[in-house]
Design a protein around this motif. Structure first.
Motif, PDB file in Angstrom:
ATOM      1  N   LEU A 382      45.896  12.110  -7.202  1.00 19.46           N
ATOM      2  CA  LEU A 382      46.791  11.023  -6.804  1.00 19.46           C
ATOM      3  C   LEU A 382      47.111  11.095  -5.310  1.00 19.46           C
ATOM      4  CD1 LEU A 382      49.244  10.940  -9.840  1.00 19.46           C
ATOM      5  CD2 LEU A 382      47.218   9.527  -9.430  1.00 19.46           C
ATOM      6  N   GLU A 383      47.199  12.309  -4.820  1.00 18.29           N
ATOM      7  CA  GLU A 383      47.428  12.487  -3.376  1.00 18.29           C
ATOM      8  C   GLU A 383      46.223  11.985  -2.584  1.00 18.29           C
ATOM      9  OE1 GLU A 383      47.989  16.249  -0.351  1.00 18.29           O
ATOM     10  OE2 GLU A 383      48.850  16.402  -2.353  1.00 18.29           O
ATOM     11  N   GLN A 384      45.014  12.266  -3.088  1.00 15.05           N
ATOM     12  CA  GLN A 384      43.804  11.790  -2.417  1.00 15.05           C
ATOM     13  C   GLN A 384      43.717  10.266  -2.438  1.00 15.05           C
ATOM     14  OE1 GLN A 384      40.185  13.760  -3.811  1.00 15.05           O
ATOM     15  NE2 GLN A 384      41.380  15.597  -4.270  1.00 15.05           N
ATOM     16  N   VAL A 385      44.118   9.648  -3.566  1.00 11.05           N
ATOM     17  CA  VAL A 385      44.101   8.189  -3.661  1.00 11.05           C
ATOM     18  C   VAL A 385      45.058   7.595  -2.630  1.00 11.05           C
ATOM     19  CG1 VAL A 385      44.614   6.212  -5.140  1.00 11.05           C
ATOM     20  CG2 VAL A 385      43.450   8.204  -6.096  1.00 11.05           C
ATOM     21  N   LYS A 386      46.230   8.163  -2.536  1.00 13.65           N
ATOM     22  CA  LYS A 386      47.214   7.674  -1.564  1.00 13.65           C
ATOM     23  C   LYS A 386      46.662   7.758  -0.142  1.00 13.65           C
ATOM     24  CE  LYS A 386      51.691   8.798   0.487  1.00 13.65           C
ATOM     25  NZ  LYS A 386      52.785   9.786   0.561  1.00 13.65           N
ATOM     26  N   TYR A 387      46.029   8.871   0.181  1.00 13.66           N
ATOM     27  CA  TYR A 387      45.503   9.079   1.540  1.00 13.66           C
ATOM     28  C   TYR A 387      44.314   8.154   1.813  1.00 13.66           C
ATOM     29  CZ  TYR A 387      43.211  11.376   5.488  1.00 13.66           C
ATOM     30  OH  TYR A 387      42.609  11.623   6.687  1.00 13.66           O
ATOM     31  N   ALA A 388      43.383   8.054   0.843  1.00 13.02           N
ATOM     32  CA  ALA A 388      42.158   7.274   1.078  1.00 13.02           C
ATOM     33  C   ALA A 388      42.433   5.778   1.176  1.00 13.02           C
ATOM     34  CB  ALA A 388      41.149   7.555  -0.039  1.00 13.02           C
ATOM     35  N   ILE A 529      37.536  -0.960   2.560  1.00  9.22           N
ATOM     36  CA  ILE A 529      37.565   0.509   2.486  1.00  9.22           C
ATOM     37  C   ILE A 529      36.376   0.934   1.638  1.00  9.22           C
ATOM     38  CG2 ILE A 529      38.875   2.526   1.758  1.00  9.22           C
ATOM     39  CD1 ILE A 529      41.421   0.900   2.100  1.00  9.22           C
ATOM     40  N   ARG A 530      35.391   1.504   2.276  1.00 11.82           N
ATOM     41  CA  ARG A 530      34.176   1.940   1.587  1.00 11.82           C
ATOM     42  C   ARG A 530      34.353   3.398   1.165  1.00 11.82           C
ATOM     43  NH1 ARG A 530      28.580   0.319   2.064  1.00 11.82           N
ATOM     44  NH2 ARG A 530      29.210  -1.530   3.230  1.00 11.82           N
ATOM     45  N   LEU A 531      34.190   3.672  -0.132  1.00 15.10           N
ATOM     46  CA  LEU A 531      34.363   5.016  -0.672  1.00 15.10           C
ATOM     47  C   LEU A 531      33.007   5.616  -1.018  1.00 15.10           C
ATOM     48  CD1 LEU A 531      37.320   4.223  -3.110  1.00 15.10           C
ATOM     49  CD2 LEU A 531      37.496   5.383  -0.908  1.00 15.10           C
ATOM     50  N   HIS A 532      32.914   6.928  -0.901  1.00 12.18           N
ATOM     51  CA  HIS A 532      31.683   7.620  -1.275  1.00 12.18           C
ATOM     52  C   HIS A 532      31.444   7.413  -2.762  1.00 12.18           C
ATOM     53  CE1 HIS A 532      28.840  10.882  -2.111  1.00 12.18           C
ATOM     54  NE2 HIS A 532      28.555  10.837  -0.816  1.00 12.18           N
ATOM     55  N   ARG A 533      30.221   7.135  -3.147  1.00  8.73           N
ATOM     56  CA  ARG A 533      29.922   6.773  -4.538  1.00  8.73           C
ATOM     57  C   ARG A 533      30.191   7.898  -5.524  1.00  8.73           C
ATOM     58  NH1 ARG A 533      24.571   7.902  -6.315  1.00  8.73           N
ATOM     59  NH2 ARG A 533      24.707   6.048  -7.633  1.00  8.73           N
ATOM     60  N   HIS A 534      30.367   9.137  -5.059  1.00  5.63           N
ATOM     61  CA  HIS A 534      30.681  10.252  -5.949  1.00  5.63           C
ATOM     62  C   HIS A 534      32.099  10.770  -5.724  1.00  5.63           C
ATOM     63  CE1 HIS A 534      26.622  10.364  -7.420  1.00  5.63           C
ATOM     64  NE2 HIS A 534      26.122  10.607  -6.219  1.00  5.63           N
ATOM     65  N   SER A 535      32.935  10.021  -5.029  1.00  2.00           N
ATOM     66  CA  SER A 535      34.273  10.523  -4.706  1.00  2.00           C
ATOM     67  C   SER A 535      35.197  10.430  -5.918  1.00  2.00           C
ATOM     68  CB  SER A 535      34.877   9.723  -3.549  1.00  2.00           C
ATOM     69  OG  SER A 535      35.258   8.432  -3.982  1.00  2.00           O
ATOM     70  N   ALA A 536      36.172  11.352  -5.975  1.00  2.00           N
ATOM     71  CA  ALA A 536      37.150  11.357  -7.064  1.00  2.00           C
ATOM     72  C   ALA A 536      38.020  10.113  -7.020  1.00  2.00           C
ATOM     73  CB  ALA A 536      38.011  12.618  -6.974  1.00  2.00           C
ATOM     74  N   VAL A 537      38.274   9.588  -5.828  1.00  2.00           N
ATOM     75  CA  VAL A 537      39.094   8.381  -5.695  1.00  2.00           C
ATOM     76  C   VAL A 537      38.391   7.188  -6.339  1.00  2.00           C
ATOM     77  CG1 VAL A 537      40.153   6.774  -4.062  1.00  2.00           C
ATOM     78  CG2 VAL A 537      40.200   9.234  -3.601  1.00  2.00           C
ATOM     79  N   LEU A 538      37.095   7.050  -6.092  1.00  2.00           N
ATOM     80  CA  LEU A 538      36.356   5.937  -6.689  1.00  2.00           C
ATOM     81  C   LEU A 538      36.295   6.085  -8.209  1.00  2.00           C
ATOM     82  CD1 LEU A 538      34.734   3.380  -6.300  1.00  2.00           C
ATOM     83  CD2 LEU A 538      32.686   4.772  -5.973  1.00  2.00           C
ATOM     84  N   PHE A 539      36.092   7.297  -8.699  1.00  2.00           N
ATOM     85  CA  PHE A 539      36.093   7.516 -10.150  1.00  2.00           C
ATOM     86  C   PHE A 539      37.440   7.130 -10.753  1.00  2.00           C
ATOM     87  CE2 PHE A 539      32.644  10.992  -9.768  1.00  2.00           C
ATOM     88  CZ  PHE A 539      31.662  10.022  -9.828  1.00  2.00           C
ATOM     89  N   PHE A 540      38.525   7.460 -10.059  1.00  2.00           N
ATOM     90  CA  PHE A 540      39.873   7.111 -10.511  1.00  2.00           C
ATOM     91  C   PHE A 540      39.983   5.597 -10.692  1.00  2.00           C
ATOM     92  CE2 PHE A 540      44.131   5.670  -9.272  1.00  2.00           C
ATOM     93  CZ  PHE A 540      44.933   6.359 -10.166  1.00  2.00           C
ATOM     94  N   LEU A 541      39.548   4.842  -9.688  1.00  2.00           N
ATOM     95  CA  LEU A 541      39.634   3.378  -9.742  1.00  2.00           C
ATOM     96  C   LEU A 541      38.667   2.797 -10.778  1.00  2.00           C
ATOM     97  CD1 LEU A 541      39.794   2.619  -5.906  1.00  2.00           C
ATOM     98  CD2 LEU A 541      41.708   2.765  -7.520  1.00  2.00           C
ATOM     99  N   GLN A 542      37.465   3.356 -10.856  1.00  2.00           N
ATOM    100  CA  GLN A 542      36.475   2.843 -11.808  1.00  2.00           C
ATOM    101  C   GLN A 542      36.926   3.061 -13.251  1.00  2.00           C
ATOM    102  OE1 GLN A 542      33.030   4.983 -10.396  1.00  2.00           O
ATOM    103  NE2 GLN A 542      32.214   3.183  -9.319  1.00  2.00           N
ATOM    104  N   ASN A 543      37.553   4.191 -13.532  1.00  2.00           N
ATOM    105  CA  ASN A 543      38.039   4.453 -14.887  1.00  2.00           C
ATOM    106  C   ASN A 543      39.035   3.391 -15.318  1.00  2.00           C
ATOM    107  OD1 ASN A 543      36.518   6.725 -15.393  1.00  2.00           O
ATOM    108  ND2 ASN A 543      38.066   8.152 -14.637  1.00  2.00           N
ATOM    109  N   ILE A 544      39.943   3.052 -14.413  1.00  2.00           N
ATOM    110  CA  ILE A 544      40.948   2.033 -14.739  1.00  2.00           C
ATOM    111  C   ILE A 544      40.279   0.673 -14.902  1.00  2.00           C
ATOM    112  CG2 ILE A 544      43.067   0.921 -13.945  1.00  2.00           C
ATOM    113  CD1 ILE A 544      43.685   3.443 -12.346  1.00  2.00           C
ATOM    114  N   ARG A 545      39.375   0.330 -13.986  1.00  4.46           N
ATOM    115  CA  ARG A 545      38.683  -0.955 -14.059  1.00  4.46           C
ATOM    116  C   ARG A 545      37.860  -1.080 -15.348  1.00  4.46           C
ATOM    117  NH1 ARG A 545      34.248  -1.989 -11.026  1.00  4.46           N
ATOM    118  NH2 ARG A 545      33.458  -0.090 -12.037  1.00  4.46           N
ATOM    119  N   ASP A 546      37.129  -0.018 -15.698  1.00  9.94           N
ATOM    120  CA  ASP A 546      36.301  -0.060 -16.902  1.00  9.94           C
ATOM    121  C   ASP A 546      37.152  -0.212 -18.159  1.00  9.94           C
ATOM    122  OD1 ASP A 546      34.140   0.232 -15.257  1.00  9.94           O
ATOM    123  OD2 ASP A 546      33.838   2.368 -15.684  1.00  9.94           O
ATOM    124  N   GLU A 547      38.317   0.430 -18.168  1.00  6.14           N
ATOM    125  CA  GLU A 547      39.203   0.300 -19.322  1.00  6.14           C
ATOM    126  C   GLU A 547      39.745  -1.118 -19.435  1.00  6.14           C
ATOM    127  OE1 GLU A 547      41.721   1.612 -22.618  1.00  6.14           O
ATOM    128  OE2 GLU A 547      39.707   1.906 -21.823  1.00  6.14           O
TER     129      GLU A 547
END
Length: 627
Positions: A382-388, A529-547
């Motif tokens: 969550l800290e990484q999401v806030k920063y990114a 904001i372009r995120l690395h395709r393997h970043s934890a922040v992108l996985f965080f957002l993708q999980n919510i979007r997929d759900e």
């Protein structure tokens, strides 16, 4: 607040007709239970009516209640707020405090039926059935049920079989997984033999069941029935594999529950091991936070209440504890009264029982440390999401929206809520789009956002930390417009959009990176904001979007299925809601109703020969795609 320590029975006569808080205490002055009431006089007295039907938890609490104090409030709303504050402060052991209010799966054997069935349930409601468990893993429980249904020929159909009606056997009979008692040609005694084998399996009588199957296999081989012998061999191997996974940890063939706990910093964890017939069938772990001011006795009491004082608890013969629990004698007597047999709650001092308690301690320590590490890792994400994403604060609470439709029809929206990096399904919402005709995602998004956050403006619900829109700049601008119209500032909540970008390959430009990508957009910020395709922040957002995608599509299919059912069965003369329900329950699907013969349709209660013919004629003329 009542200050003079009068006896409890005298205080009952002095209660006021006013809203407020009541607190039951034991003889030592410890608070047992805190509740609120619209009328203190009526609510508190209701605990002591002879006709009152209390849960086991409340029965134990009333036996221990020695004194009571009250706090009178002006309104019931004030009492509700005060109740929550006092419960958090005092953490009474007979209030439900544990966050994981899950129910355990059981295997239910309907021995009250002429031809019993076995299936998985979450609650024990039928007193005439037999329940085996509790199991802590639904997946493992399903596996056990599937193995038994595969190798023990019990029926799986829900039809009421009382010997008066017969039915055509299903595919399970052809696969030799069911004796087909629905045909009326199976003796109750023959079917009961398979039921008794299932009972031996659950009761842990390994040698008796294995010997019985071994004998049957040898008899089949001697009669040159090699296919049947091979089937029994596979049956024996399958149940032996299950036995091997259920570790034998006790030579006593009793049902035992073993408790222990471990504390670290301001957290604690209580471990329970479920031992049935000497086999460890499952474990559970209760995690508790902010426990620095809570006693060991109270922590253990919360877990005991969670296990034993709910509706229809599974009560073992013995309960092992790490120390003497303050309410141990009362709990022991109450459990004995409820179960109708002697229940022993013990604190083992030596031998194998002491080793079981030590095993529970070691597991509690490991599980608590793993839980604390996961919480730490989660907070780092969550800290990484806030920063990114340059957010105002960590997104502890996220709400995400998705629009879904089929060619402009059945337009729906989904809202999924993510709390502390986990799905918070209590706040999931489904929306039927009402003001939009055709495939207009922008207008649909505007409607659902307006309906959702009007409630926040009226004070019915708080705003989340972050709102996530599945879409590009157009959808995001709609969200900004809605929040502005409602008077919600972007300084109050973070708003982002998760959009898809096209690869250079689609643009017919040759570049080394030929993959599509996803990016984040924000209001009043031109650059994405372009995120690395393997970043934890992108996985965080993708999980919510997929759900949110999954939830919306599931709701859309549900509406489509209901429309299809309505377009056929509800249009048949003589078919009302009850007959439609009976038909679908009997056959399982509309396709099977369509394929059924007139004779099959007549087997359904309430369907005459004339109506069966009418159903058959109507469905045979209906287009296939409508069903």
């Amino acid at each position: 607040m009542s200050e003079t320590p009068l006896p409890l029975d005298e205080k009952l006569a002095l209660l006021p007709e006013a809203p407020g808080i009541y607190m039951y205490k034991n003889q030592s002055g410890d608070i047992l239970y805190i509740g609120k009431a619209k009328s203190l006089k009526k609510r508190v007295r209701s605990y002591f009516y002879p006709s009152a039907k209390h849960t086991l938890r409340i029965q134990v609490m009333i036996r221990l209640a020695y004194d009571m104090s009250i706090i009178v409030t002006d309104t019931e709303a004030e009492a509700l707020i005060l109740e929550e504050q006092l419960i958090k402060t005092h953490q009474p052991r007979y209030n439900i405090l544990l966050k994981d209010d899950k129910s355990y799966p059981y295997c239910k054997l309907t021995v009250n039926e002429m031809y019993p069935r076995l299936f998985l349930v979450r609650e024990k409601r039928d007193k005439n059935a037999e329940y085996y468990g509790p199991y802590t893993s639904v997946r493992d429980t399903r596996h056990i049920v599937e193995v038994i249904q595969r190798y023990f020929p019990l029926r799986t159909s829900k039809m009421e079989l009382d010997g008066t009606k017969t039915y055509r056997p299903c595919l399970n009979f052809q696969m030799k997984r069911c004796l087909a008692p629905c045909t009326g040609q199976v003796k109750v005694e023959d079917y009961q033999e398979a039921v008794n084998q299932v009972r031996l399996f659950f009761k842990g009588k390994d040698q008796e069941l294995a010997q019985s199957l071994e004998t049957k296999m040898q008899e089949a081989a001697a009669e040159l029935k090699f296919e049947k012998a091979a089937q029994i061999r596979d049956q024996l191997r399958a149940i032996q594999r299950i036995w091997e996974r259920q570790k034998i940890i006790s030579q006593d063939k009793h049902d035992q529950d073993v408790f222990n706990f471990y504390r670290e910093s301001d957290t604690a964890g209580v471990q329970v091991m479920f031992v049935r017939n000497g086999r460890l069938i499952g474990t559970d772990f209760f995690f508790m936070e902010h426990t620095e001011s809570v006693s060991d006795d109270n922590l253990l009491g919360q877990a005991l209440n969670r296990i034993y004082t709910g509706d229809a608890p599974v009560i073992p013969h013995e309960v092992f504890l790490p120390f003497h629990y303050s309410d141990q004698e009362v709990l022991e007597q109450t459990l004995s009264d409820v179960s109708g047999r002697k229940i022993s709650i013990l604190v083992p001092q030596k031998g194998q029982k002491k080793e079981l308690v030590s095993m529970a301690y070691n597991n509690a320590k490991i599980n608590l440390q793993e839980k604390r590490q996961r919480i730490y890792d989660q907070s780092k994400i969550l800290e990484q999401v806030k920063y990114a994403l340059h957010l105002r604060k960590e997104p502890q609470m996220v709400e995400a929206f998705d629009i879904s439709h089929l060619g402009g029809n059945h337009t729906v929206a989904s809202l999924v809520c993510w709390k502390d990096n986990k799905p918070f399904k209590e706040q999931y919402r489904k929306y039927k789009i009402q003001s939009v005709q055709g495939p207009d995602d922008f207008a649909s998004m505007k409607e659902v956002l307006s309906r959702r956050y009007q409630r926040a403006v009226s004070g019915e619900m708080p705003l989340p930390d972050m709102i996530m829109i599945d879409g590009g700049r157009g959808q995001l601008n709609i969200a900004v417009e809605v929040l502005k119209e409602l008077g919600i500032s972007l300084d109050q909540v973070d708003l982002i959009g998760l959009a898809k970008g096209r690869s250079d390959r689609r643009k017919k430009v040759q570049r080394p990176n030929q993959e599509d990508f996803e990016y984040v957009i924000k209001p009043n910020q031109k650059n994405e904001i372009r995120l690395h395709r393997h970043s934890a922040v992108l996985f965080f957002l993708q999980n919510i979007r997929d759900e949110s995608h999954r939830f919306a599509i599931t709701f859309q299919r549900e509406l489509k299925r209901k429309q299809n059912l309505h377009s056929l069965l509800d249009e048949i003369p003589g078919i009302g809601p009850h007959r439609k329900k009976s038909l679908l329950k009997h056959f399982g699907s509309l396709k099977r109703v369509r394929d059924a013969s007139v004779e099959d349709l007549q087997q359904v209660r309430g369907v005459s020969a004339e109506l069966a013919q009418c159903i058959r004629d109507f469905l045979s003329q209906a287009p296939e795609e409508s069903g």
